[in-house]
Motif scaffolding. Sequence first.
Motif, PDB file in Angstrom:
ATOM      1  N   PRO A 277      38.021  38.953  46.538  1.00  0.00           N
ATOM      2  CA  PRO A 277      38.778  39.147  45.298  1.00  0.00           C
ATOM      3  C   PRO A 277      37.838  39.269  44.101  1.00  0.00           C
ATOM      4  CG  PRO A 277      39.600  37.235  46.499  1.00  0.00           C
ATOM      5  CD  PRO A 277      38.358  37.688  47.190  1.00  0.00           C
ATOM      6  N   SER A 278      38.108  40.215  43.218  1.00  0.00           N
ATOM      7  CA  SER A 278      37.253  40.394  42.039  1.00  0.00           C
ATOM      8  C   SER A 278      37.283  39.146  41.152  1.00  0.00           C
ATOM      9  CB  SER A 278      37.678  41.627  41.244  1.00  0.00           C
ATOM     10  OG  SER A 278      39.024  41.520  40.854  1.00  0.00           O
ATOM     11  N   GLU A 279      38.399  38.422  41.167  1.00  0.00           N
ATOM     12  CA  GLU A 279      38.501  37.193  40.377  1.00  0.00           C
ATOM     13  C   GLU A 279      37.489  36.149  40.837  1.00  0.00           C
ATOM     14  OE1 GLU A 279      42.602  39.024  40.873  1.00  0.00           O
ATOM     15  OE2 GLU A 279      41.032  38.415  42.236  1.00  0.00           O
ATOM     16  N   LEU A 280      37.082  36.241  42.091  1.00  0.00           N
ATOM     17  CA  LEU A 280      36.125  35.292  42.643  1.00  0.00           C
ATOM     18  C   LEU A 280      34.770  35.431  41.951  1.00  0.00           C
ATOM     19  CD1 LEU A 280      35.572  33.121  44.773  1.00  0.00           C
ATOM     20  CD2 LEU A 280      34.959  34.952  46.346  1.00  0.00           C
ATOM     21  N   ALA A 281      34.324  36.660  41.728  1.00  0.00           N
ATOM     22  CA  ALA A 281      33.038  36.873  41.063  1.00  0.00           C
ATOM     23  C   ALA A 281      33.066  36.285  39.656  1.00  0.00           C
ATOM     24  CB  ALA A 281      32.710  38.357  41.010  1.00  0.00           C
ATOM     25  N   GLU A 282      34.184  36.478  38.972  1.00  0.00           N
ATOM     26  CA  GLU A 282      34.312  35.938  37.621  1.00  0.00           C
ATOM     27  C   GLU A 282      34.270  34.415  37.620  1.00  0.00           C
ATOM     28  OE1 GLU A 282      37.752  35.984  34.324  1.00  0.00           O
ATOM     29  OE2 GLU A 282      37.186  37.955  35.099  1.00  0.00           O
ATOM     30  N   SER A 283      34.985  33.795  38.549  1.00  0.00           N
ATOM     31  CA  SER A 283      35.000  32.333  38.578  1.00  0.00           C
ATOM     32  C   SER A 283      33.661  31.773  39.040  1.00  0.00           C
ATOM     33  CB  SER A 283      36.136  31.808  39.453  1.00  0.00           C
ATOM     34  OG  SER A 283      35.912  32.099  40.803  1.00  0.00           O
TER      35      SER A 283
END
Length: 176
Positions: free
Chosen positions: A120-126
């Motif tokens: 998930p792209s949100e994973l890189a952000e977190s």
Amino acid sequence: MHVSILGKSEIIREGLRRILIDQGFVVDAAESNSFDFGPLDCDVIIVDANSIEEGIQSCGELHERFPTSRIVLMMDQYNIEEVAQAFASGNIDGYLVKAISCAPLAGALRLIAMGEKVLPSELAESLSHSIPQIMCNGRETNVTGLPLSNREIEILRCLLNGDPNKIISRKLSIAD
């Protein structure tokens, strides 16, 4: 590219089927039970699961039956531990969150079909906000507790910022 869908919810299966057809995919099957899949020769199988346990079990069964197909686990949301658990099972090639838009979904599926692993792209952000700064003999450690050198941490930060390899090598004066 040929895709099959496994999911309990008929509305989700049908919506996903229509989206994929609009994006140029061929949808071979959309079933509520993995045992309903006949012989498949598809590139990617998408598993829409309600829980990580259910998803990992379904992905394992499908991986055994269709070892040449890439398997994507699609969940309502992500949790870093669940993503790690899913990939640790060895049966998935991608983990996507249902909040994904149509074009990125198509792109992610194409990457997975080519053998790439997709998170998930949100994973890189977190991850960029939660890399612990724990010191271990003068070296920082990452989330898994493995020691990283300062140079490795610099490279990781660049990757988390989305910098391509060429930019990273120029920024840090290292070979591409």
